[in-house]
Design a protein around this motif. Structure first.
Motif, PDB file in Angstrom:
ATOM      1  N   ALA A 121      68.448  26.738  21.636  1.00 56.69           N
ATOM      2  CA  ALA A 121      67.959  26.314  23.537  1.00 56.69           C
ATOM      3  C   ALA A 121      67.040  25.746  23.962  1.00 56.69           C
ATOM      4  O   ALA A 121      67.285  24.381  24.878  1.00 56.69           O
ATOM      5  CB  ALA A 121      66.805  27.841  23.849  1.00 56.69           C
ATOM      6  N   ARG A 122      66.411  25.622  22.946  1.00 55.19           N
ATOM      7  CA  ARG A 122      65.344  23.931  23.264  1.00 55.19           C
ATOM      8  C   ARG A 122      65.805  22.843  22.390  1.00 55.19           C
ATOM      9  O   ARG A 122      65.581  22.280  23.432  1.00 55.19           O
ATOM     10  CB  ARG A 122      64.689  24.127  22.026  1.00 55.19           C
ATOM     11  N   SER A 123      66.769  22.907  21.587  1.00 53.56           N
ATOM     12  CA  SER A 123      67.180  21.705  21.417  1.00 53.56           C
ATOM     13  C   SER A 123      68.153  21.478  21.984  1.00 53.56           C
ATOM     14  O   SER A 123      68.407  19.776  22.462  1.00 53.56           O
ATOM     15  CB  SER A 123      68.155  21.585  19.947  1.00 53.56           C
ATOM     16  N   LEU A 124      68.942  21.996  23.268  1.00 56.09           N
ATOM     17  CA  LEU A 124      69.511  21.385  24.031  1.00 56.09           C
ATOM     18  C   LEU A 124      69.229  20.751  25.552  1.00 56.09           C
ATOM     19  O   LEU A 124      68.940  19.526  25.447  1.00 56.09           O
ATOM     20  CB  LEU A 124      70.295  22.321  24.932  1.00 56.09           C
ATOM     21  N   LEU A 125      67.953  21.403  25.509  1.00 53.41           N
ATOM     22  CA  LEU A 125      66.697  20.778  26.529  1.00 53.41           C
ATOM     23  C   LEU A 125      66.785  19.736  26.000  1.00 53.41           C
ATOM     24  O   LEU A 125      66.347  18.463  26.919  1.00 53.41           O
ATOM     25  CB  LEU A 125      66.130  22.097  26.331  1.00 53.41           C
ATOM     26  N   ARG A 151      59.590  27.417  25.505  1.00 53.49           N
ATOM     27  CA  ARG A 151      58.658  28.036  26.958  1.00 53.49           C
ATOM     28  C   ARG A 151      57.800  27.287  28.033  1.00 53.49           C
ATOM     29  O   ARG A 151      58.021  26.042  28.350  1.00 53.49           O
ATOM     30  CB  ARG A 151      58.194  29.517  26.857  1.00 53.49           C
ATOM     31  N   VAL A 152      57.477  26.620  26.693  1.00 52.99           N
ATOM     32  CA  VAL A 152      56.240  25.323  26.858  1.00 52.99           C
ATOM     33  C   VAL A 152      57.595  23.664  27.742  1.00 52.99           C
ATOM     34  O   VAL A 152      57.055  23.471  28.398  1.00 52.99           O
ATOM     35  CB  VAL A 152      55.550  24.647  25.387  1.00 52.99           C
ATOM     36  N   THR A 153      58.606  23.607  26.722  1.00 50.38           N
ATOM     37  CA  THR A 153      59.692  22.481  26.864  1.00 50.38           C
ATOM     38  C   THR A 153      60.092  23.169  27.988  1.00 50.38           C
ATOM     39  O   THR A 153      60.098  22.006  28.945  1.00 50.38           O
ATOM     40  CB  THR A 153      60.603  21.996  25.874  1.00 50.38           C
ATOM     41  N   THR A 154      59.741  24.377  28.371  1.00 52.92           N
ATOM     42  CA  THR A 154      60.565  24.813  30.060  1.00 52.92           C
ATOM     43  C   THR A 154      59.651  24.241  31.189  1.00 52.92           C
ATOM     44  O   THR A 154      59.868  23.763  32.171  1.00 52.92           O
ATOM     45  CB  THR A 154      60.959  26.081  30.136  1.00 52.92           C
ATOM     46  N   LEU A 155      59.071  23.951  30.951  1.00 54.25           N
ATOM     47  CA  LEU A 155      57.452  24.058  31.858  1.00 54.25           C
ATOM     48  C   LEU A 155      57.038  22.299  32.137  1.00 54.25           C
ATOM     49  O   LEU A 155      55.951  22.023  32.380  1.00 54.25           O
ATOM     50  CB  LEU A 155      55.743  24.795  31.044  1.00 54.25           C
TER      51      LEU A 155
END
Length: 196
Positions: free
Chosen positions: A144-148, A191-195
């Motif tokens: 999930a984070r890698s894709l973002l 979660r930090v990356t999404t914010l």
């Protein structure tokens, strides 16, 4: 009992309830993240211009990337984030695969040390080679984070997720402390990356 103590006690209870509520939301968010990771499956018909495998943890991601390029799912494989002291022979010993595939179709990237570094390294490689559609190989809990992060570095390139089950297993949170710790730390980073 003084009248002033009642509002203080009420405020204290409200504060405690708020903390419990927020912690509950975090727990639910974490469990949903782990469930999504545990149930991720690659599309068996997936094809791309090329493949990128992100290093980490074990040789399972690399072995899967080599297998995919051997099957012709992508024309070339970038292994991103390899330690500068690690050679192609070291990776072949770790991950296995046909030496001819390694010789013709594998590029080793030594520049990346983090997922952000993976994104920069992969974007530079993809643009230099004119790729438009990449299969991204990494652990299921890391996907999930890698894709973002990678999509942010190359928004005009399509990323196809190919999750790999590795030593940190999001389906065994409550029976394996290493998996619980690894997935929890990755959830916090995601979660930090999404914010941001």
């Amino acid at each position: 009992m003084s009248k002033g103590s009642r509002p203080r006690r009420r405020n204290s209870r409200l504060g405690t309830m708020l903390v419990v509520f927020v912690l509950g939301l975090f727990a639910i968010d974490f469990l949903l993240f782990a469930r999504r990771a545990a149930t991720m499956k690659p599309d068996p018909a997936m094809q791309g211009d090329a493949i990128v495998a992100l290093t980490g943890g074990s040789g399972l991601r690399i072995a899967e990337g080599v297998r995919l390029v051997s099957e012709g799912r992508g024309g070339h494989l970038l292994i991103s984030g390899v330690h500068p002291d690690v050679t192609m022979d070291d990776l072949m010993t770790l991950a296995g695969g046909d030496p001819e595939v390694w010789a013709c179709c594998v590029t080793i990237g030594h520049a990346a040390e983090t997922t952000l570094g993976n994104a920069d390294e992969t974007a530079a490689w993809a643009y230099e080679n004119g790729y438009h559609d990449l299969i991204l190989v990494t652990s299921d809990y890391h996907m999930a984070r890698s894709l973002l992060v990678l999509q942010d570095a190359m928004p005009d390139i399509t990323l196809e997720p190919w999750p790999v089950r590795t030593v940190i297993d999001p389906s065994h949170l409550f029976t394996d402390f290493k998996s619980l710790k690894g997935v929890f730390l990755e959830w916090a980073k995601w979660r930090v990356t999404t914010l941001e």
